[in-house]
Write an enzyme that holds these catalytic residues in place. Structure first.
Site, PDB file in Angstrom:
ATOM      1  N   LYS A  25      51.054  38.564   2.951  1.00 57.12           N
ATOM      2  CA  LYS A  25      50.744  39.938   3.315  1.00 57.12           C
ATOM      3  C   LYS A  25      49.314  40.088   3.829  1.00 57.12           C
ATOM      4  O   LYS A  25      49.074  40.689   4.879  1.00 57.12           O
ATOM      5  CB  LYS A  25      50.949  40.818   2.070  1.00 57.12           C
ATOM      6  CG  LYS A  25      50.638  42.253   2.275  1.00 57.12           C
ATOM      7  CD  LYS A  25      50.519  42.946   0.933  1.00 57.12           C
ATOM      8  CE  LYS A  25      49.222  42.570   0.276  1.00 57.12           C
ATOM      9  NZ  LYS A  25      48.875  43.472  -0.834  1.00 57.12           N
ATOM     10  N   ASP A  27      47.274  49.174   3.358  1.00 55.69           N
ATOM     11  CA  ASP A  27      47.708  48.128   2.425  1.00 55.69           C
ATOM     12  C   ASP A  27      48.377  48.782   1.214  1.00 55.69           C
ATOM     13  O   ASP A  27      48.052  49.909   0.869  1.00 55.69           O
ATOM     14  CB  ASP A  27      46.456  47.341   1.993  1.00 55.69           C
ATOM     15  CG  ASP A  27      46.817  46.070   1.241  1.00 55.69           C
ATOM     16  OD1 ASP A  27      47.992  45.678   1.281  1.00 55.69           O
ATOM     17  OD2 ASP A  27      45.913  45.484   0.628  1.00 55.69           O
ATOM     18  N   GLU A  28      49.298  48.088   0.570  1.00 60.55           N
ATOM     19  CA  GLU A  28      49.941  48.574  -0.653  1.00 60.55           C
ATOM     20  C   GLU A  28      50.523  49.982  -0.484  1.00 60.55           C
ATOM     21  O   GLU A  28      50.310  50.864  -1.318  1.00 60.55           O
ATOM     22  CB  GLU A  28      48.938  48.594  -1.821  1.00 60.55           C
ATOM     23  CG  GLU A  28      48.233  47.277  -2.068  1.00 60.55           C
ATOM     24  CD  GLU A  28      49.013  46.310  -2.927  1.00 60.55           C
ATOM     25  OE1 GLU A  28      50.263  46.463  -3.020  1.00 60.55           O
ATOM     26  OE2 GLU A  28      48.385  45.404  -3.502  1.00 60.55           O
TER      27      GLU A  28
END
Length: 742
Positions: free
Chosen positions: A46, A233-234
């Site tokens: 990722k 992100d996330e």
DNA sequence: AGGTTAGTAATTTTT
DNA sequence: TTACTAACCT
């Protein structure tokens, strides 16, 4: 370095940062136009995708560094991204809008502070300050804090803010019945107080900024012009207000790329809405969805076990992790059944010792628990057997008392209207200014609508004796320090302030064992101050960015919660406490039902996928909770592991343990009997181990061993009570029968 | 004003 | 069990 050299010089050949991507990763990096959702399973690269994409945007000339907005949840993730982008570019990346949601919003909000009723030098309050402020508001509203705890109200306000609701936007349907339906009223009063003390809490950073973008088209247009690309992100951990903020900003270029994993959404209790990621295609029409399923981290059995477990969840987009390498071999998962939590700690300790003997690095082992209190048993055991460890995510540097005190001084210096900070230090060190005096200041401040500091100034001449003198000195000092800061700079002034106020002196006079450490922390704080060019910049840094100063390096076992482990990986992962009630956690289940069970299962998935080569799950049949013993049964998650990928240890005896009543069953505070472990010829027999009386008395100077504290030397003997100085645990007073001669 | 004691509550916590 | 806080005493 080689990467970017190639990136710039290649002719026809691909730049290295693209060449080392697999086809899915590559698609995720090169699909630049329009919305993109990258569903990145655990260990599928990722971060590599995110950083390569960032670099690709810049290197392909699609945008300047300042035109990319890159958002993370943690400072660590932001730092890592910055470092890796710089590595690809082969130069430090400057002028980036890369940071946490909160840091980026704070940066924006400082520019538009006036538009939301703040001054640009507003203070960012931490949880502690928020609570104190809210408490004052609730007291003023005459709410019985015993029936309606401040904490609960805080949670309600946070939830409002998480959902993008200003007090005016809370509809009756979304209101709570807290304090007889007065929650919105309190929320409103709390927001008023925040403006009065020129402060914003964490939630406000997002909420105010989003509200601004919603209501002021010219501000929104400004950011639309600015940001050509957005990276997130996330994404599975975003809450509603973060989603709204992103959606508003993405209306400009439409080039938003969110990376996340619905199977690792574990923060719903903090307002995260897994629906954000599940709904992505609807929210951003025409979105490309890219799945990363090739796992480069774990062995086949670990991946099989994790996949099998998570398949029990209903609400998921669905992905299957596949091992990247053909490596189908690898150790099976070990599932160990134990008698009680003490035995669990001993067993984990023994396994760690054994692995170390086999040449494994302690830095590659982690014990991941559901709840923070569980680490203690392992800490004690590791101390006893002399294995170095670190607890990740304990008390933060800036949460320490002395740091918060010193920062309060700085805040008053920077911003005299900061009532919370002023209140904290007005009588610290003791100046004889007590409740009564402070109350009179509050009354004056309220009556004249001025800050507490101004009230203290106004009322100082009316005080008598010691109070008048001490307060006069403090106020004169602050005036002087404010003067000094322009002349001597913020570092020297802060150092002078801490000394001249008597604060440093206070700790020097303190006889407690922590005092020297606190003084050292204060020195460290002043040292850190030198890295910033203003007090304001430093205060923001501490509020938003500063983290645990604990050295992450070194040959140590890591102990942490499953939440804290997200994003990390280790060769060996111990997963103790897989018992019903503890994991899945009963309280979570009570509050959140089936949804909560799925989140607990995701937590188990996160735990398993932290392991590269080895995962050891354990459960204890009896666990000591506070003072008494409680029987427990293995977690349902153990049953959800694929039998073909696990090897059970002690499972038979565990079943018998639950079937047969034990002698001396659960006398509170008393050690229960113990089943002889597998492998012994007495397996299955009950052993009730009474603590044998000491055969021989201990003498001063004897070297002794204690189950909890390890090795030490006897310093003093008083009948059966003995003082021992332990090598690792310090001096303790205990009964001699708990000691063995070493 | 400040220290002592009794009563109460105890998940996870990127900012 | 511990840790923290609110009333209570000096």
């Amino acid at each position: 370095m080689a990467d970017s050299a190639e990136a710039h010089t290649h002719r026809g050949a691909e730049p290295a940062y693209l060449a080392r991507l697999n086809p899915e990763q590559r698609r995720a990096v090169e699909t630049l136009d329009g919305p993109v959702l990258v569903l990145a399973g655990a260990g599928t690269g990722k971060t590599r995708v995110l950083t390569a994409r960032f670099a690709h945007i810049l290197l392909s000339g699609r945008a300047w560094p300042g035109q990319v907005l890159a958002v993370t949840f943690t400072n660590k993730a932001a730092r890592e991204m910055a470092a890796r982008v710089a590595a690809i570019l082969d130069r430090p990346a400057e002028g980036l809008w890369l940071g946490t949601f909160h840091a980026l919003c704070a940066r924006m909000l400082r520019r538009h502070a006036e538009a939301v009723g703040l001054k640009p030098n507003f203070t960012i309050l931490d949880t502690d300050d928020q609570e104190r402020l809210l408490k004052q508001v609730m007291e003023a509203a005459g709410i019985d804090h015993r029936r309606w705890p401040v904490r609960a109200m805080m949670a309600i306000i946070q939830r409002f803010k998480d959902r993008g609701l200003t007090p005016g936007r809370v509809t009756p349907a979304e209101d709570s019945d807290f304090a007889g339906g007065r929650s919105v009223e309190i929320y409103h009063a709390y927001q008023q107080r925040l403006l009065a003390v020129n402060a914003a809490d964490f939630g406000d950073l997002l909420l105010s900024m989003t509200e601004l973008l919603r209501t002021q088209p010219e501000v929104l247009a400004e950011y639309h012009r600015k940001f050509r690309f957005i990276l997130v992100d996330e994404y599975q951990d975003t809450n509603l207000v973060q989603y709204l903020w992103l959606r508003l900003l993405a209306q400009g270029s439409k080039n938003i790329c969110c990376v996340g994993d619905d199977d690792q959404s574990i923060y719903s209790w903090r307002g995260a809405e897994i629906e954000n990621i599940l709904r992505f295609e609807k929210d951003f029409p025409g979105a490309a969805i890219i799945r990363l399923e090739r796992n480069y981290r774990s062995t086949a059995p670990i991946l099989a076990a994790a996949s099998h477990l998570i398949a029990n969840n209903e609400g998921r987009l669905g992905k299957t992790l596949r091992p990247a390498a053909a490596a189908s071999e690898g150790e099976k998962l070990q599932v160990i059944s134990l008698w009680d939590s003490d035995e669990e700690a001993r067993t984990v300790g023994a396994r760690i010792e054994q692995l170390r003997r086999e040449g494994e690095s302690l830095a590659e082992m982690a014990v991941l628990v559901r709840a923070g209190f569980q680490t203690r048993a392992f800490e004690e055991r590791l101390i006893a057997i002399g294995i170095p460890y670190r607890v990740v995510g304990g008390a933060k540097f800036y949460e320490r008392q002395e740091i918060r005190d010193a920062m309060a001084y700085m805040r008053v210096l920077q911003q005299p209207a900061d009532d919370l900070a002023f209140e904290r230090i007005i009588n610290l060190p003791r100046r004889g200014i007590g409740d009564t005096t402070l109350r009179s200041f509050h009354a004056h401040a309220r009556a004249h609508a001025v800050p507490l500091y101004a009230a203290a100034e106004a009322l100082q001449p009316a005080q008598k004796g010691r109070v008048r003198e001490a307060l006069g000195e403090l106020l004169r000092n602050f005036a002087r320090w404010r003067d000094q800061i322009a002349r001597d700079g913020h570092v020297a002034t802060t150092a002078a302030m801490l000394d001249e106020s008597g604060y440093t002196e206070m700790w020097k006079n303190d006889k407690s064992p922590e005092a020297p450490g606190r003084l050292e922390n204060l020195r460290e704080l002043v040292r850190a101050l030198a890295d910033f060019d203003s007090l304001g910049g430093f205060l923001d840094h501490v509020a938003l960015v500063m983290e645990n100063d604990e050295a992450a390096e070194g040959e140590r076992v890591s102990l942490m919660t499953l939440h804290a482990a997200k994003g990390l990986e280790f060769d060996t992962v111990f997963l103790p406490g897989w018992e019903e009630g503890l994991f899945p956690n009963q309280r979570a289940l009570d509050e959140g039902g089936a949804r909560a069970l799925e989140e607990e299962r995701r937590l188990a998935y996160v735990g398993l996928t932290r392991a590269r080569r080895r995962a050891i799950v354990s459960s204890a049949a009896n666990r000591r909770i506070y003072a008494n013993w409680q029987a427990s049964i293995p977690s349902r998650f153990i049953d959800e592991l694929p039998e073909s990928e696990i090897s059970r240890i002690g499972a038979d005896s565990a079943r018998r343990q639950h079937a047969a009543p034990a002698p001396g069953w659960f006398v509170p505070g008393q050690r229960p009997g113990r089943l002889i472990e597998a492998g012994s010829d007495r397996q299955g027999a009950w052993e009730v181990a009474p603590r044998p009386a000491r055969a021989e008395a201990l003498g001063v100077g004897d070297r002794v061993f204690h189950q909890k504290f390890g090795y030490g030397r006897v310093m003093l003997v008083d009948g059966e009570k003995v003082d021992v100085r332990f090598e690792k645990a310090g001096e303790k007073k205990l009964l001699d029968r708990f000691l063995d001669k070493a």
